[in-house]
Write a protein that holds these residues in place. Structure first.
Motif, PDB file in Angstrom:
ATOM      1  N   LEU A 140       0.837  -1.203   0.000  1.00  0.00           N
ATOM      2  CA  LEU A 140       0.000   0.000   0.000  1.00  0.00           C
ATOM      3  C   LEU A 140       0.868   1.248   0.000  1.00  0.00           C
ATOM      4  N   LYS A 141       0.498   2.207  -0.833  1.00  0.00           N
ATOM      5  CA  LYS A 141       1.222   3.477  -0.912  1.00  0.00           C
ATOM      6  C   LYS A 141       0.740   4.442   0.161  1.00  0.00           C
ATOM      7  N   ARG A 142      -0.499   4.245   0.581  1.00  0.00           N
ATOM      8  CA  ARG A 142      -1.084   4.998   1.697  1.00  0.00           C
ATOM      9  C   ARG A 142      -2.139   4.096   2.323  1.00  0.00           C
ATOM     10  N   ARG A 143      -2.352   4.261   3.591  1.00  0.00           N
ATOM     11  CA  ARG A 143      -3.299   3.402   4.302  1.00  0.00           C
ATOM     12  C   ARG A 143      -4.721   3.951   4.134  1.00  0.00           C
ATOM     13  N   PRO A 144      -5.593   3.230   3.427  1.00  0.00           N
ATOM     14  CA  PRO A 144      -6.975   3.702   3.228  1.00  0.00           C
ATOM     15  C   PRO A 144      -7.736   3.792   4.547  1.00  0.00           C
ATOM     16  N   LYS A 145      -8.541   4.828   4.667  1.00  0.00           N
ATOM     17  CA  LYS A 145      -9.337   5.056   5.875  1.00  0.00           C
ATOM     18  C   LYS A 145     -10.825   4.934   5.547  1.00  0.00           C
ATOM     19  N   GLN A 146     -11.580   4.492   6.536  1.00  0.00           N
ATOM     20  CA  GLN A 146     -13.028   4.367   6.389  1.00  0.00           C
ATOM     21  C   GLN A 146     -13.607   5.674   5.863  1.00  0.00           C
ATOM     22  N   GLY A 147     -14.504   5.571   4.874  1.00  0.00           N
ATOM     23  CA  GLY A 147     -15.139   6.743   4.276  1.00  0.00           C
ATOM     24  C   GLY A 147     -14.482   7.168   2.964  1.00  0.00           C
ATOM     25  N   GLN A 148     -13.260   6.731   2.721  1.00  0.00           N
ATOM     26  CA  GLN A 148     -12.590   7.043   1.457  1.00  0.00           C
ATOM     27  C   GLN A 148     -13.034   6.051   0.381  1.00  0.00           C
ATOM     28  N   THR A 149     -12.694   6.351  -0.863  1.00  0.00           N
ATOM     29  CA  THR A 149     -12.905   5.399  -1.955  1.00  0.00           C
ATOM     30  C   THR A 149     -11.569   5.151  -2.643  1.00  0.00           C
ATOM     31  N   ILE A 150     -11.415   3.943  -3.125  1.00  0.00           N
ATOM     32  CA  ILE A 150     -10.195   3.509  -3.800  1.00  0.00           C
ATOM     33  C   ILE A 150     -10.527   3.294  -5.275  1.00  0.00           C
ATOM     34  N   PRO A 151      -9.846   3.995  -6.188  1.00  0.00           N
ATOM     35  CA  PRO A 151     -10.094   3.736  -7.613  1.00  0.00           C
ATOM     36  C   PRO A 151      -9.404   2.441  -8.051  1.00  0.00           C
ATOM     37  N   LEU A 152     -10.140   1.614  -8.782  1.00  0.00           N
ATOM     38  CA  LEU A 152      -9.611   0.342  -9.299  1.00  0.00           C
ATOM     39  C   LEU A 152      -9.834   0.278 -10.798  1.00  0.00           C
ATOM     40  N   THR A 153      -8.934  -0.384 -11.488  1.00  0.00           N
ATOM     41  CA  THR A 153      -9.159  -0.707 -12.887  1.00  0.00           C
ATOM     42  C   THR A 153      -9.136  -2.223 -13.008  1.00  0.00           C
ATOM     43  N   LEU A 154     -10.266  -2.774 -13.435  1.00  0.00           N
ATOM     44  CA  LEU A 154     -10.394  -4.210 -13.669  1.00  0.00           C
ATOM     45  C   LEU A 154     -10.163  -4.429 -15.164  1.00  0.00           C
ATOM     46  N   THR A 155      -9.253  -5.319 -15.518  1.00  0.00           N
ATOM     47  CA  THR A 155      -8.965  -5.572 -16.926  1.00  0.00           C
ATOM     48  C   THR A 155      -9.468  -6.963 -17.290  1.00  0.00           C
ATOM     49  N   PHE A 156     -10.221  -7.011 -18.393  1.00  0.00           N
ATOM     50  CA  PHE A 156     -10.828  -8.255 -18.865  1.00  0.00           C
ATOM     51  C   PHE A 156     -10.242  -8.641 -20.215  1.00  0.00           C
ATOM     52  N   ALA A 157     -10.178  -9.925 -20.489  1.00  0.00           N
ATOM     53  CA  ALA A 157      -9.594 -10.441 -21.726  1.00  0.00           C
ATOM     54  C   ALA A 157     -10.330  -9.937 -22.969  1.00  0.00           C
ATOM     55  N   LYS A 158     -11.653  -9.898 -22.927  1.00  0.00           N
ATOM     56  CA  LYS A 158     -12.432  -9.533 -24.112  1.00  0.00           C
ATOM     57  C   LYS A 158     -13.022  -8.130 -24.021  1.00  0.00           C
ATOM     58  N   SER A 159     -13.470  -7.739 -22.853  1.00  0.00           N
ATOM     59  CA  SER A 159     -14.204  -6.478 -22.705  1.00  0.00           C
ATOM     60  C   SER A 159     -13.314  -5.273 -22.450  1.00  0.00           C
ATOM     61  N   GLY A 160     -12.045  -5.497 -22.142  1.00  0.00           N
ATOM     62  CA  GLY A 160     -11.165  -4.375 -21.844  1.00  0.00           C
ATOM     63  C   GLY A 160     -11.340  -3.900 -20.411  1.00  0.00           C
ATOM     64  N   PRO A 161     -10.834  -2.697 -20.094  1.00  0.00           N
ATOM     65  CA  PRO A 161     -10.833  -2.218 -18.712  1.00  0.00           C
ATOM     66  C   PRO A 161     -12.180  -1.659 -18.247  1.00  0.00           C
ATOM     67  N   LEU A 162     -12.408  -1.768 -16.950  1.00  0.00           N
ATOM     68  CA  LEU A 162     -13.592  -1.230 -16.290  1.00  0.00           C
ATOM     69  C   LEU A 162     -13.114  -0.554 -15.013  1.00  0.00           C
ATOM     70  N   THR A 163     -13.461   0.724 -14.833  1.00  0.00           N
ATOM     71  CA  THR A 163     -13.019   1.470 -13.652  1.00  0.00           C
ATOM     72  C   THR A 163     -14.105   1.446 -12.589  1.00  0.00           C
ATOM     73  N   VAL A 164     -13.679   1.226 -11.352  1.00  0.00           N
ATOM     74  CA  VAL A 164     -14.596   1.084 -10.219  1.00  0.00           C
ATOM     75  C   VAL A 164     -14.087   1.937  -9.060  1.00  0.00           C
ATOM     76  N   GLU A 165     -14.990   2.527  -8.303  1.00  0.00           N
ATOM     77  CA  GLU A 165     -14.646   3.214  -7.051  1.00  0.00           C
ATOM     78  C   GLU A 165     -15.047   2.288  -5.908  1.00  0.00           C
ATOM     79  N   MET A 166     -14.062   1.796  -5.161  1.00  0.00           N
ATOM     80  CA  MET A 166     -14.312   0.857  -4.067  1.00  0.00           C
ATOM     81  C   MET A 166     -14.334   1.622  -2.749  1.00  0.00           C
ATOM     82  N   PRO A 167     -15.470   1.655  -2.037  1.00  0.00           N
ATOM     83  CA  PRO A 167     -15.518   2.350  -0.751  1.00  0.00           C
ATOM     84  C   PRO A 167     -14.779   1.585   0.346  1.00  0.00           C
ATOM     85  N   VAL A 168     -14.141   2.333   1.239  1.00  0.00           N
ATOM     86  CA  VAL A 168     -13.470   1.740   2.397  1.00  0.00           C
ATOM     87  C   VAL A 168     -14.469   1.752   3.547  1.00  0.00           C
TER      88      VAL A 168
END
Length: 152
Positions: A113-141
Motif C-alpha cells: 500500500l502506498k497509503r493506508r486507506p481510511k473508512q469513508g474514502q474510496t479507492i479507484p480500481l481498474t479491472l482488466t478483462f480479456a475480451k471487454s477491456g478495462p472497467l473502472t470502479v470506485e471501491m468504498p473503504v
C-alpha cells in the motif's frame, strides 16, 4: 404478376430473418457490471483485502486478467478452496452469471500500500478483462469489521 411477387416475398422474409439474427448478436458479447464493492479498513499498514461482485448479463464468458490501483504497488487475485488460499492469474466471469469476491472466498489482496486507506474514502480500481477491456470502479473503504449481510 403472381410469379414476380413470390421472389419479392421470399427476399423480404430472408431480410427479416437476417434482421432478427442481427439483433441477437448484442447478447453474444459479455456485458459486465460491478456491484457490492468494498475494502475493510486495513489493520496492516501495507496490505488490505477487497471484495466485489462482477455480473455478466451477456451471452459470452469473459476473464478478469488483472486489477490495478494507484493505492497499491500490486493487487493479486486469490481463490479460496477448502479454506486454502491460492493466488491465481485470472478468473472466469461466466455468461449470464457472476464472479463473487467475498470474505472467506475469492478476494483481492492489495499489497505494498502506498497509503493506508481510511473508512469513508474510496479507492479507484481498474479491472482488466480479456475480451471487454478495462472497467473502472470506485471501491468504498468500510469499517474493519464491516459485514455486507448486515451493512455494518
Amino acid at each position: 404478376m403472381r410469379r414476380s411477387a413470390l421472389p419479392v416475398l421470399a427476399l423480404t422474409g430472408a431480410l427479416a430473418l437476417a434482421g432478427c439474427g442481427g439483433s441477437g448478436d448484442g447478447d453474444a458479447k459479455a456485458k459486465l457490471s460491478v456491484s457490492s464493492s468494498y475494502m475493510p479498513q486495513p489493520v496492516s499498514a501495507d496490505m488490505a483485502a477487497g471484495f466485489l461482485t462482477i455480473t455478466n448479463k451477456g451471452g459470452t464468458q469473459d476473464e478478469l486478467t488483472s486489477v490495478t490501483s494507484d493505492t497499491a504497488g500490486e493487487i493479486t487475485m486469490h481463490d479460496t478452496v477448502g479454506g486454502a488460499m491460492e493466488e491465481v492469474t485470472s478468473f472466469t466471469v461466466p455468461a449470464h452469471g457472476q464472479l463473487v469476491f467475498k470474505s472467506g472466498g475469492n478476494h483481492l489482496m492489495f499489497e505494498k500500500l502506498k497509503r493506508r486507506p481510511k473508512q469513508g474514502q474510496t479507492i479507484p480500481l481498474t479491472l482488466t478483462f480479456a475480451k471487454s477491456g478495462p472497467l473502472t470502479v470506485e471501491m468504498p473503504v468500510k469499517s474493519a469489521t464491516y459485514n455486507p449481510s448486515t451493512g455494518h
